[in-house]
Design a protein around this motif. Sequence first.
Motif, PDB file in Angstrom:
ATOM      1  N   ILE A 296       0.852  -1.188   0.000  1.00 26.47           N
ATOM      2  CA  ILE A 296       0.000   0.000   0.000  1.00 26.47           C
ATOM      3  C   ILE A 296       0.887   1.237   0.000  1.00 26.47           C
ATOM      4  N   ARG A 297       0.596   2.162  -0.878  1.00 24.93           N
ATOM      5  CA  ARG A 297       1.318   3.438  -0.912  1.00 24.93           C
ATOM      6  C   ARG A 297       0.554   4.471  -0.072  1.00 24.93           C
ATOM      7  N   HIS A 298       1.236   5.023   0.905  1.00 26.61           N
ATOM      8  CA  HIS A 298       0.653   6.024   1.791  1.00 26.61           C
ATOM      9  C   HIS A 298       1.186   7.410   1.426  1.00 26.61           C
ATOM     10  N   PRO A 299       0.591   8.460   1.943  1.00 32.39           N
ATOM     11  CA  PRO A 299       1.110   9.813   1.683  1.00 32.39           C
ATOM     12  C   PRO A 299       2.518  10.001   2.224  1.00 32.39           C
ATOM     13  N   CYS A 300       3.190  11.013   1.716  1.00 25.63           N
ATOM     14  CA  CYS A 300       4.543  11.402   2.169  1.00 25.63           C
ATOM     15  C   CYS A 300       5.570  10.308   1.914  1.00 25.63           C
ATOM     16  N   ASP A 301       5.459   9.603   0.796  1.00 22.62           N
ATOM     17  CA  ASP A 301       6.449   8.594   0.364  1.00 22.62           C
ATOM     18  C   ASP A 301       6.641   7.487   1.393  1.00 22.62           C
ATOM     19  N   VAL A 302       5.564   6.937   1.891  1.00 22.28           N
ATOM     20  CA  VAL A 302       5.622   5.819   2.838  1.00 22.28           C
ATOM     21  C   VAL A 302       4.920   4.625   2.212  1.00 22.28           C
ATOM     22  N   ILE A 303       5.564   3.457   2.295  1.00 24.91           N
ATOM     23  CA  ILE A 303       5.041   2.213   1.735  1.00 24.91           C
ATOM     24  C   ILE A 303       4.740   1.258   2.884  1.00 24.91           C
ATOM     25  N   GLU A 304       3.546   0.688   2.865  1.00 20.97           N
ATOM     26  CA  GLU A 304       3.182  -0.350   3.835  1.00 20.97           C
ATOM     27  C   GLU A 304       3.277  -1.709   3.157  1.00 20.97           C
ATOM     28  N   LEU A 305       3.935  -2.628   3.848  1.00 18.95           N
ATOM     29  CA  LEU A 305       4.195  -3.952   3.285  1.00 18.95           C
ATOM     30  C   LEU A 305       3.642  -5.003   4.236  1.00 18.95           C
ATOM     31  N   ARG A 306       2.695  -5.783   3.778  1.00 19.11           N
ATOM     32  CA  ARG A 306       2.131  -6.893   4.550  1.00 19.11           C
ATOM     33  C   ARG A 306       2.695  -8.201   4.005  1.00 19.11           C
ATOM     34  N   MET A 307       3.180  -9.051   4.927  1.00 19.32           N
ATOM     35  CA  MET A 307       3.870 -10.274   4.520  1.00 19.32           C
ATOM     36  C   MET A 307       3.364 -11.468   5.310  1.00 19.32           C
ATOM     37  N   LEU A 308       3.759 -12.641   4.844  1.00 18.94           N
ATOM     38  CA  LEU A 308       3.366 -13.896   5.473  1.00 18.94           C
ATOM     39  C   LEU A 308       4.547 -14.856   5.425  1.00 18.94           C
ATOM     40  N   LYS A 309       4.834 -15.466   6.576  1.00 14.65           N
ATOM     41  CA  LYS A 309       5.913 -16.447   6.647  1.00 14.65           C
ATOM     42  C   LYS A 309       5.535 -17.520   7.655  1.00 14.65           C
ATOM     43  N   LYS A 310       5.805 -18.754   7.287  1.00 16.72           N
ATOM     44  CA  LYS A 310       5.426 -19.878   8.128  1.00 16.72           C
ATOM     45  C   LYS A 310       6.221 -19.867   9.430  1.00 16.72           C
ATOM     46  N   ASN A 311       5.517 -20.100  10.537  1.00 11.40           N
ATOM     47  CA  ASN A 311       6.099 -20.202  11.884  1.00 11.40           C
ATOM     48  C   ASN A 311       6.818 -18.925  12.327  1.00 11.40           C
ATOM     49  N   PHE A 312       6.428 -17.802  11.775  1.00 14.12           N
ATOM     50  CA  PHE A 312       7.046 -16.537  12.196  1.00 14.12           C
ATOM     51  C   PHE A 312       6.302 -15.986  13.409  1.00 14.12           C
ATOM     52  N   LYS A 313       7.042 -15.704  14.464  1.00 14.64           N
ATOM     53  CA  LYS A 313       6.476 -15.155  15.684  1.00 14.64           C
ATOM     54  C   LYS A 313       7.278 -13.925  16.095  1.00 14.64           C
ATOM     55  N   ALA A 314       6.579 -12.947  16.620  1.00  9.85           N
ATOM     56  CA  ALA A 314       7.243 -11.707  17.030  1.00  9.85           C
ATOM     57  C   ALA A 314       6.437 -11.050  18.136  1.00  9.85           C
ATOM     58  N   ARG A 315       7.121 -10.180  18.891  1.00  8.73           N
ATOM     59  CA  ARG A 315       6.484  -9.406  19.951  1.00  8.73           C
ATOM     60  C   ARG A 315       6.419  -7.938  19.539  1.00  8.73           C
ATOM     61  N   PRO A 316       5.439  -7.207  20.022  1.00  6.85           N
ATOM     62  CA  PRO A 316       5.349  -5.775  19.694  1.00  6.85           C
ATOM     63  C   PRO A 316       6.620  -5.032  20.101  1.00  6.85           C
ATOM     64  N   GLY A 317       7.098  -4.193  19.203  1.00  2.00           N
ATOM     65  CA  GLY A 317       8.309  -3.420  19.457  1.00  2.00           C
ATOM     66  C   GLY A 317       9.544  -3.991  18.798  1.00  2.00           C
ATOM     67  N   GLN A 318       9.486  -5.229  18.323  1.00  2.16           N
ATOM     68  CA  GLN A 318      10.649  -5.840  17.693  1.00  2.16           C
ATOM     69  C   GLN A 318      10.797  -5.379  16.247  1.00  2.16           C
ATOM     70  N   TYR A 319      11.962  -5.680  15.668  1.00  6.46           N
ATOM     71  CA  TYR A 319      12.215  -5.296  14.278  1.00  6.46           C
ATOM     72  C   TYR A 319      12.803  -6.469  13.508  1.00  6.46           C
ATOM     73  N   VAL A 320      12.734  -6.372  12.185  1.00  5.76           N
ATOM     74  CA  VAL A 320      13.287  -7.389  11.297  1.00  5.76           C
ATOM     75  C   VAL A 320      14.270  -6.731  10.348  1.00  5.76           C
ATOM     76  N   VAL A 321      15.103  -7.562   9.721  1.00  6.40           N
ATOM     77  CA  VAL A 321      16.088  -7.089   8.746  1.00  6.40           C
ATOM     78  C   VAL A 321      15.693  -7.636   7.379  1.00  6.40           C
ATOM     79  N   LEU A 322      15.540  -6.749   6.414  1.00  3.60           N
ATOM     80  CA  LEU A 322      15.087  -7.120   5.075  1.00  3.60           C
ATOM     81  C   LEU A 322      16.259  -7.262   4.117  1.00  3.60           C
ATOM     82  N   ASN A 323      16.141  -8.266   3.242  1.00  4.89           N
ATOM     83  CA  ASN A 323      17.105  -8.473   2.175  1.00  4.89           C
ATOM     84  C   ASN A 323      16.343  -8.772   0.890  1.00  4.89           C
TER      85      ASN A 323
END
Length: 544
Positions: A296-323
Amino acid sequence: MVVSLRSWLANEGGKHFVLMLWLGANTWLFLKTFLLYFTGQQYHYLYKMLGLGLCISRASASVLNLNCSLVLLPMCRSLLTFVRGTHTVSSRETRRLLDKSKTFHVACGVSICIFSVVHVSAHLVNVVNFSGRYSEDFPALNLARYKGEVRHRFTLPTFSGLTGVLLVLILFLMFTSSSYCVRLSNYEIFWYTHNLFIVFYIILMVHMVGGALKYQTNIEAHPPGCLRANQSSTEQQGEELEQGEDEERRCGEEAHFLPHYPQTWLWVSGPLCLYCAERFYRYIRSSDPVTIVTVIRHPCDVIELRMLKKNFKARPGQYVVLNCPGVSSFENHPFTLTTCPTENKETFGIHLRVVGDWTERFTQLLLPEPRMDMEILPMVQQRRYPKLYIDGPFGSPSEEVFNYDVSVCVAGGIGVTPFACVLHALLDGWTGFRLQRLYFVWVCRELQSFYWFAELLCALHHKLWQENRPDYFNLKLYVSQTDNMQVGVTHSQTHISLAVYDRERTRVGVFCCGPKGISRTLHKLCNSSRSSGTTFEFNKESFS
């Protein structure tokens, strides 16, 4: 602004305690090694030849060994995430110290650069002394072939000299590319040069193989300073001893010397193996690409990316590294999760602002410009997303928002992303946390930026009103059109807000993610003196 001792100890005490321990360890190791080569009998003749250059070069080498082993530990992200996620092992104070891991990594890196300069300078003095103080009595100690030999003829061709030049060159590239201006203007240079650490450690572990410095092995049979049968006439004239004393101090045999056994690998092999094992684990974990669900393209040059990965778990506040191999196979970038997977929803998402070469190329792959020859094709066939890998999740200070009775979250611009995930968790009905009241302050330059999470804020506000908890979540939004107005508004409004939170009379967690002006002002306010007894614990978002 008067500083409160209790607040200063809460925010700075642990960090400065670790800093003092680290400085003490470096100082103790430097002095211990210096005195060993200054007074050690096995180095008596080598010290007479090289002087203080020997002591300083070896003392600085010991400090370099220590910091080269410590500098890798803060980069073991998965290990730190595991430790901070295990609350039975780590207290809140310990977890807040772990959030300073990047600062400790930088401190170790700077000390490596400083003591490398000291080490190289001392060895340049040693080179001069090897050439000028050529020893005819102990030829095994000499590095030069004859007295007064030109320095570069025996410095560079030696194995230690060649590896030393390579180490200095790699360290110079890594240090200069780590500066803020280089990372901001061209992150690729920083990324590629920093990965030279593998070559650096390999060369470092074999640096001492050349055996330029030697120690005496037969001290009992040949006490340092004893009279030798072939002692030069100059030395004999300088010693006024009785005949009996001459016999007592006569050497039993000639001095024997051996080169030092390399010890650097003993220091760095453990942390290096730990780091390599973690990198291998992270490689296996991130080997499967994610499925991109929505862009999704948002105002002010911001892109929202929704993804899906098997067995992926995370807690609020954490971050991921993209490649994204389509952009760069070796380049990775951290992004905070704005939505975490739950029992009812397996997707997770991020928001990224298009700033820089990598994000621009990545956005072009996600949302390519429409072509005239494809307009007649169905939309499903047109949308082809690039292959994307994620590594993580990793821990961050924002995880602690739920571990306070009262938390204050202050965001500047796109810095809202770690707190968006917290708000999503409240909206999704997460339970089992300590948080009783949340204050959220968001400052943006443009009004359109609030559209990024407008639906989220409205939905959470509506949910809390339905649950008859309108005071649980307190929202403050500010708009500023210039940098000067942004800092000024943030300072004044935050000052008022902290005065209001002061009435809570408890330990308040203050979280910040945004420009340096905002974080610097909040940091000072949290350490300021207040009469009510409330302690404000400052937590700043920083990606490792």
